[in-house]
Structure formats: C-alpha cells, structure tokens
Design a protein around this motif. Structure first.
Motif, PDB file in Angstrom:
ATOM      1  N   ASN A  22     -18.917   0.276  -5.484  1.00 14.64           N
ATOM      2  CA  ASN A  22     -18.518  -0.879  -6.279  1.00 14.64           C
ATOM      3  C   ASN A  22     -18.558  -0.737  -7.809  1.00 14.64           C
ATOM      4  N   PRO A  61       0.803  -1.223   0.000  1.00 14.49           N
ATOM      5  CA  PRO A  61       0.000   0.000   0.000  1.00 14.49           C
ATOM      6  C   PRO A  61       0.837   1.276   0.000  1.00 14.49           C
ATOM      7  N   SER A  96     -14.498  -5.410  -5.575  1.00 16.52           N
ATOM      8  CA  SER A  96     -14.925  -4.245  -4.782  1.00 16.52           C
ATOM      9  C   SER A  96     -14.302  -4.194  -3.394  1.00 16.52           C
ATOM     10  N   ILE A 154      -7.145   3.996  -7.293  1.00 17.49           N
ATOM     11  CA  ILE A 154      -7.776   4.692  -6.163  1.00 17.49           C
ATOM     12  C   ILE A 154      -6.767   5.621  -5.481  1.00 17.49           C
ATOM     13  N   MET A 189     -12.992   7.731  -8.864  1.00 17.97           N
ATOM     14  CA  MET A 189     -12.422   6.686  -9.704  1.00 17.97           C
ATOM     15  C   MET A 189     -13.534   5.745 -10.157  1.00 17.97           C
ATOM     16  N   LEU A 228      -3.011   0.552   4.126  1.00 21.23           N
ATOM     17  CA  LEU A 228      -2.155   1.748   4.163  1.00 21.23           C
ATOM     18  C   LEU A 228      -2.116   2.328   5.572  1.00 21.23           C
ATOM     19  N   ILE A 245     -11.106  -4.362  -2.956  1.00 23.03           N
ATOM     20  CA  ILE A 245      -9.711  -3.908  -3.076  1.00 23.03           C
ATOM     21  C   ILE A 245      -9.522  -2.470  -2.583  1.00 23.03           C
ATOM     22  N   ALA A 246     -10.430  -1.581  -2.914  1.00 26.94           N
ATOM     23  CA  ALA A 246     -10.245  -0.178  -2.502  1.00 26.94           C
ATOM     24  C   ALA A 246     -10.328  -0.018  -0.980  1.00 26.94           C
ATOM     25  N   GLN A 281     -18.160   3.151  -9.512  1.00 28.29           N
ATOM     26  CA  GLN A 281     -17.445   4.384  -9.204  1.00 28.29           C
ATOM     27  C   GLN A 281     -17.101   4.332  -7.722  1.00 28.29           C
ATOM     28  N   MET A 282     -15.940   4.855  -7.378  1.00 26.21           N
ATOM     29  CA  MET A 282     -15.532   4.851  -5.972  1.00 26.21           C
ATOM     30  C   MET A 282     -15.143   6.245  -5.541  1.00 26.21           C
ATOM     31  N   ASP A 283     -15.475   6.560  -4.307  1.00 28.08           N
ATOM     32  CA  ASP A 283     -15.121   7.848  -3.710  1.00 28.08           C
ATOM     33  C   ASP A 283     -13.843   7.628  -2.903  1.00 28.08           C
ATOM     34  N   PRO A 284     -12.698   8.119  -3.394  1.00 27.88           N
ATOM     35  CA  PRO A 284     -11.435   7.798  -2.721  1.00 27.88           C
ATOM     36  C   PRO A 284     -11.313   8.408  -1.324  1.00 27.88           C
ATOM     37  N   ILE A 299      -7.111  -1.768   0.461  1.00 26.58           N
ATOM     38  CA  ILE A 299      -5.797  -1.121   0.323  1.00 26.58           C
ATOM     39  C   ILE A 299      -5.717   0.111   1.234  1.00 26.58           C
ATOM     40  N   MET A 300      -6.836   0.806   1.428  1.00 25.73           N
ATOM     41  CA  MET A 300      -6.815   1.975   2.318  1.00 25.73           C
ATOM     42  C   MET A 300      -6.617   1.551   3.777  1.00 25.73           C
ATOM     43  N   MET A 311     -13.231   6.183   0.900  1.00 23.86           N
ATOM     44  CA  MET A 311     -12.482   4.927   1.082  1.00 23.86           C
ATOM     45  C   MET A 311     -11.353   5.125   2.096  1.00 23.86           C
ATOM     46  N   LYS A 312     -10.712   6.297   2.050  1.00 21.31           N
ATOM     47  CA  LYS A 312      -9.655   6.585   3.018  1.00 21.31           C
ATOM     48  C   LYS A 312     -10.225   6.630   4.443  1.00 21.31           C
TER      49      LYS A 312
END
Lengths: 192, 192
Positions: B27, A32, B60, A66, A76, B70, B62-63, B29-32, B66-67, B35-36
């Motif tokens: 799933n 990440p 779906s 993302i 995205m 991170l 993955i976003a 479009q994604m709102d980053p 990964i956040m 997601m954070k």
C-alpha cells in the motif's frame, strides 16, 4: 498510440474547451487490457533508460503505473496526497497545486523507497500544467535519485506542462497529445 | 497463498497488536509481480461466479483490482473517497466509517458503471471491520446488481469484518488470514 487515440475518440467526453472526461477507461472505470498496452508502450519508449523504480501518484496513476512496473519488472511507488501534514523525518514532502480543484495538496513518499542512484520513471494519467509531475520530480531529486523520464497517458498539449517539463530538461513521453477541445471535439497534436 | 504469506513474514512490520504495516509491497510501494499473482489467484477462486465487473476503492485496492480485472478480462471501477459531497443524481453514495482514521468518508461510484444484472467482484487490500467492503456491497445492491464475491488480499481475522460479511451471506476469499499480531509477530490462521 493508436488504440488510446481511438478510445479517446469513442469514449472521451468534452465537457469544455479545457476539460476532457475519460472516466470510462482511465480515471474511474478502467480498461485493464488498455492499461496493459499502456504499460507496454511506456516500457518500449523508456527501454534504454535503465529504470529501476516507477513513481506515480494516487489514484488514477496507479493502474498505468503498476502495468508499466510489471513490464519493466521493477517496484512501483505511489505518492500519497494529503491536505496537510505533521512533518516527519522519514518522508519526502512536496506541495502540489491543483488548478482543477484550486487547492494545494502535499504529496508524500517514504524516504526508504527512493535511494540515491535510483533511476525513476514518473508515470501519470494526465498532464496539464505539470504541477504533479514537477512535484514528483522534486521528490526524486530530494532523494538524490535521477528522473529517468516522465510518461503521460494523455497530455493536454494546449496547456503548458509538457513544454515546461521539457524546458526543465526532462524527457517527456505522452501516449496521446490533445491539441484542442474546441466545439465539443477532440483534436490531436500532429505527432501522434 | 504461500507467496503472499512469505512476503508478509519477510517484509511486514508489526506496529502493534492491531496494526500490520505492509507498505513495501501492498500500500505504498507495490510489487507488480506479486500483484499479478494476486489477480490470478482471485480469478482462480472466483472462476465459477460469472463476474463481469471488478469494484474496488482508492487507493490501495486499485493495483490488486486491476490485475484481477485483467485476468478476468472485465472492466474495473474504483470507488472514490470524499470527505463530504454535494448530492448528485448520477452517482451512488455510501457512508463508510474508518476505525483507523476515526472519520466517516463518503464513497461514490458513477451510476452508469454498474447496471442491474451485473455480477460484481469486490476487491480490497485489507479486511478488518468490514466497513469498506460493506459500503461497496451496498453500492452494488443500490444498482440492482449482485455481489459475486469479495476478494481480500490480507484479512485481519481477529477483527470481525470477515465473520460479519459471511453472516450477511457474502462469499469472502482472503488470500492471507492473520490470526494475531502479538509480541511483534505475525501468526496466520490455520486455513492458509
């Protein structure tokens, strides 16, 4: 991008003179922190392009996509891959041939998420023959939107995708360009 | 999680009393930024669990995965879904039935990425019948590792997955729990 080059050297596995396996940090296990740096680097490179959408394709494009969208502060969208499809009037559909899997998939994006006037940055993990990137670009253009650029994490520069996309007029930025995979060894193209 | 609840109310589309469509932020479009925040919230909730791996499933998961990875500063692995598979001894395989698609997929994870002693946080976008979460948990346990917890973005609490996972001894944290989808309206469960 030095960090990424080092990761390819440390963890990439050359399976043949065509295939580089990077499943420890890019397309199965993901790092990440590296993905965040990838997002920052794409944002730096496409800073002047007034991007208002990132478009990628499932599954390995989602993490770099993302992270780029987060840095750019834009939504995205990931295109879905499907074997075959009942046609519907609310989705864009393009055919994409995979040389690796030797099969044609249909990739789809809901029409409501790309509008005329949008400036779309296409992100993907790998560029080889350019099939996926061209498919995504055709979807953007079907929508009446503009391809603001194409950002690739690893380009296999010995395959024609990068050249073909540039010839078609797209701005392509690859963070790492692999010139050859001979004798089990990764050689990078000069420009890195 | 208030931000997410508001997003579900503003943008979620109730397609039936079973189906909530959230393709504008989760799933397709994604709102980053959302997601954070999802990653931060999972990190806060599982702070005491000594997580050293995040495991999710394409696409779906993955976003949010990964956040979360991170924030936790650990690697993320996504399980791949396949229709059928040649058995190989370097991958874990579990069967997962999808009620939505009425088909069984095999989900796979390379053995080298989950080791005995690992404490694995499972992340997914939706929880309904729990099939995917149970499949991921079985892979963790096949590896001799421990499920440190299961983090879900949206739980359909009127379906049995959450209850079954808790009865099986797992700690489940759902950021939003939907109690019902009656009359085209989302009702949340009390605890949110």
């Amino acid at each position: 991008m030095q960090l990424l080059k080092q990761k390819v050297l440390d963890e990439g596995i050359v399976l043949s003179n065509q295939v580089l396996k990077v499943d420890s940090f890019l397309n199965h296990q993901m790092d990440p922190v590296l993905m965040k740096e990838v997002g920052r680097e794409f944002t730096r490179r496409f800073a002047g392009e007034a991007v208002n959408r990132v478009l990628t394709i499932e599954s390995s494009g989602i993490a770099p996509g993302i992270m780029t969208a987060l840095e750019l502060e834009v939504p995205m969208i990931f295109a879905r891959k499907q074997k075959s499809l009942t046609l519907r009037d609310d989705i864009f559909v393009e055919k994409v041939y995979s040389f690796t899997k030797q099969e044609t998939n249909e990739i789809t994006v809901a029409k409501k998420f790309i509008q005329p006037g949008d400036r779309v940055l296409i992100i993907d993990d790998f560029l080889a023959n350019g099939e996926a990137a061209f498919g995504l670009a055709r979807i953007v253009e079907q929508a009446g939107a503009t391809v603001a650029g194409i950002g690739i994490v690893i380009e296999k520069a010995f395959q024609p995708g990068g050249r073909l996309l540039k010839e078609a007029g797209y701005r392509v930025e690859s963070l790492v360009r692999v010139a050859a995979l001979d004798d089990g060894k990764v050689t990078f193209a000069d420009q890195d």
